[in-house]
Design an enzyme around this catalytic site. Structure first.
Site, PDB file in Angstrom:
ATOM      1  N   CYS A 127       0.871  -1.186   0.000  1.00  0.00           N
ATOM      2  CA  CYS A 127       0.000   0.000   0.000  1.00  0.00           C
ATOM      3  C   CYS A 127       0.901   1.226   0.000  1.00  0.00           C
ATOM      4  CB  CYS A 127      -0.933   0.015   1.206  1.00  0.00           C
ATOM      5  SG  CYS A 127      -1.827   1.585   1.346  1.00  0.00           S
ATOM      6  N   CYS A 130       0.458   3.873   2.890  1.00  0.00           N
ATOM      7  CA  CYS A 130       0.996   3.349   4.153  1.00  0.00           C
ATOM      8  C   CYS A 130       2.502   3.163   4.067  1.00  0.00           C
ATOM      9  CB  CYS A 130       0.431   1.977   4.504  1.00  0.00           C
ATOM     10  SG  CYS A 130      -1.255   1.943   5.038  1.00  0.00           S
TER      11      CYS A 130
END
Ligand code: MSP
Length: 505
Positions: A127, A130
């Site tokens: 991700c 993130c």
């Protein structure tokens, strides 16, 4: 010799501009830092920006500028935002600074030489917001559990950090130091995560070049989190000033949002152990500031900017709201309506009203000078009681609780005025009694200005001056400074305008 006290905020990604979610952590850290300084501690309060990694690189590309230009621009926004909130940070670190490159490379080499970094191949789901890999199980229908967006499939030759080697050591550490993760619920979450078994994680990237090259293999840059976490050591002199590093490390508090707890309470202590350094004394994870029940974010377009609130409520109004409105730990909802309500109730009515009542009466009844007399009424005991309660709450980082204790004192003082009715005493010609009651109230105002100064520094300094006091609350030292009898008789008082004018809803 004063005690060292080191406190940090996360370093904020420069892909985003500062919003009140960032301000929330920063104001909290500022409150604690100021509180410790008031007790004479030798404080280092650090904040800064996290400037490497794919996320920042992509933001820069989207803007058509180099990552460095983009980082320079946004880092400046954070500096300005904190200036606009009277944040008293002692340092502002940027991960693109040479001091950080040197420190990270030195640390990496040590961890590598200690045998905790090795080469491998990574295949996984990544991700970008993130900057983290996920397993299938951690995703919700294939989407990142934090950002609710699809993840990228990535295959890379990476160096791995041998996190799995630290399972036992981490558990032992947290058993020996039960306060090292707070609050308790977060500690349980961290222990649960470690007990599930720890996997090695990839700590280098070859797919991007916006990062710090590994010292032994410059075809790889350091994984952004590995680089970012080390800012906390760079700033206190790791590799550059051993005596300074020795003095401030291990850090007293890392304040972090709950979203980045795992990085701070699992990866980070293991990394430190791998480099022969001590883990943080405490990682304190707070909840999110929600807007309409959702976390603020660029993609949700629900961001609120600190400067907009400052324009309406003043710096102190904004700081006070963040500190008092929700407990520092659980999530809390932010709304403009509740901000107006709390401002009017606590700042305009309680704090502001107490100050203006007492000062007005002192001007009308005592000729505007601090009297010799003290009634030694109930406030004489209420002041040290409020202080003790604040000390207890601050030791647990119960920031709202600390302010509640102080506001209890303010309410007590207002109630004391109602009960002793100085206006009647004045009419009845009881000059000494009036002076005694107002003497107690003025002493209490001094204590209020002092104890409120870490939270609302401007209004506190203003009140301090109106009481005819020299210097500022910051030049005082607790606990001695709390003692009653510190307000010198004969000083001239100033009525002034209302400290917190009421707001219309
Ligand atoms: N760069 C990393 C941190 C590296 S620390 C070595 C990062 N940055 S961030 O800018 O995305 O967010 C950092 C922190 O900002 C969060 O952990 C939290 O402390 C704060 N917040 C961001 N949004 C927030 C809310 N909506 N509410 C409360 N705090 C929030 O993660």
């Amino acid at each position: 010799m004063s005690a060292p006290f080191y406190i940090t905020t996360p370093i904020y990604y420069v892909n985003d501009v500062p919003h009140i979610g960032h301000a929330y952590t920063t104001v909290a850290a500022d409150f604690v830092a100021r509180w410790r300084r008031l007790h004479g501690d030798d404080v280092v309060f650090l904040t800064g920006t996290d400037e490497h990694g794919l996320k920042v690189q992509r933001s820069a590309e989207a803007q058509g500028v180099t990552p460095r230009e983009w980082a320079d621009r946004t880092a400046q926004r954070f500096v300005e935002a904190w200036r606009g909130l009277d944040i008293s940070n002692d340092d502002f670190i940027r991960t693109t600074e040479p001091r950080h490159y040197h420190a990270v490379q030195q640390f990496l080499q040590t961890v590598y030489d200690n045998g905790f970094i090795e080469l491998g191949t990574y295949e996984g789901l990544y991700c970008v917001p993130c900057e983290a890999y996920y397993t299938e199980e951690e995703l919700n229908d294939g989407r990142c559990p934090i950002h609710d967006r699809p993840v990228d499939h990535v295959t890379e030759e990476n160096y791995f950090f041998r996190l799995s080697a630290f399972e036992d050591r981490l558990l032992e550490h947290y058993t020996k130091h039960p306060d090292a993760v707070q609050p308790e619920s977060r500690r349980n979450e961290v222990l649960g995560f470690i007990r599930q078994g720890l996997r090695d994680f990839s700590m280098s990237r070859t797919s991007i070049d916006w990062g710090i090259p590994l010292p032994w293999d410059s075809s790889h840059v350091t994984y952004v989190w590995f680089d970012a976490l080390f800012n906390y050591c760079t700033a206190v002199g790791y590799g550059a000033d051993p005596a300074r590093f020795e003095r401030y490390w291990p850090v007293n508090y890392h304040l972090v949002g709950k979203d980045i707890l795992r990085f701070h309470a699992v990866y980070w202590p293991a990394m430190l152990m791998a480099g022969g350094l001590e883990p943080p004394q405490c990682v304190f994870a707070h909840g999110w500031l929600l807007v309409g029940g959702e976390k603020m974010s660029k993609t949700r377009l629900n961001q609120i900017f600190p400067a907009d609130l400052v324009a309406d409520f003043g710096v102190d109004g904004v700081r006070y709201h963040f500190l008092a409105d929700q407990r520092f730990g659980p999530d809390g909802d932010f709304s403009y309506e509740s901000m107006v309500a709390r401002y009017n109730a606590d700042l305009a009515n309680n704090f502001g009203n107490l100050a203006s009542r007492v000062l007005n009466m002192a001007v009308s009844y005592l000729g505007g000078t601090v009297p010799e007399e003290r009634a030694n009424g109930p406030l004489a005991a209420a002041v040290p009681r409020a202080y003790e309660a604040m000390v207890g709450a601050m030791a647990d980082l119960d920031l709202a609780g600390a302010l509640a204790a102080l506001w209890e004192l303010i309410r007590n003082a207002n109630a004391y005025i109602e009960a002793s009715e100085p206006w009647k005493l004045y009419k009845a010609g009881e000059t000494e009694a009036v002076a005694g009651v107002l003497g107690d109230c003025l002493e209490t105002l001094r204590a209020v200005a002092l104890l409120a100064s870490p939270a609302i520094p401007r209004a506190s300094a203003d009140l301090w001056r109106r009481l005819g006091l020299d210097g500022s609350p910051e030049s005082e030292r607790l606990p001695d400074a709390i003692n009653i009898g510190r307000l010198p008789a004969g000083r001239s008082l100033v009525k002034g305008d209302s400290l917190f004018p009421r707001k219309d809803a």
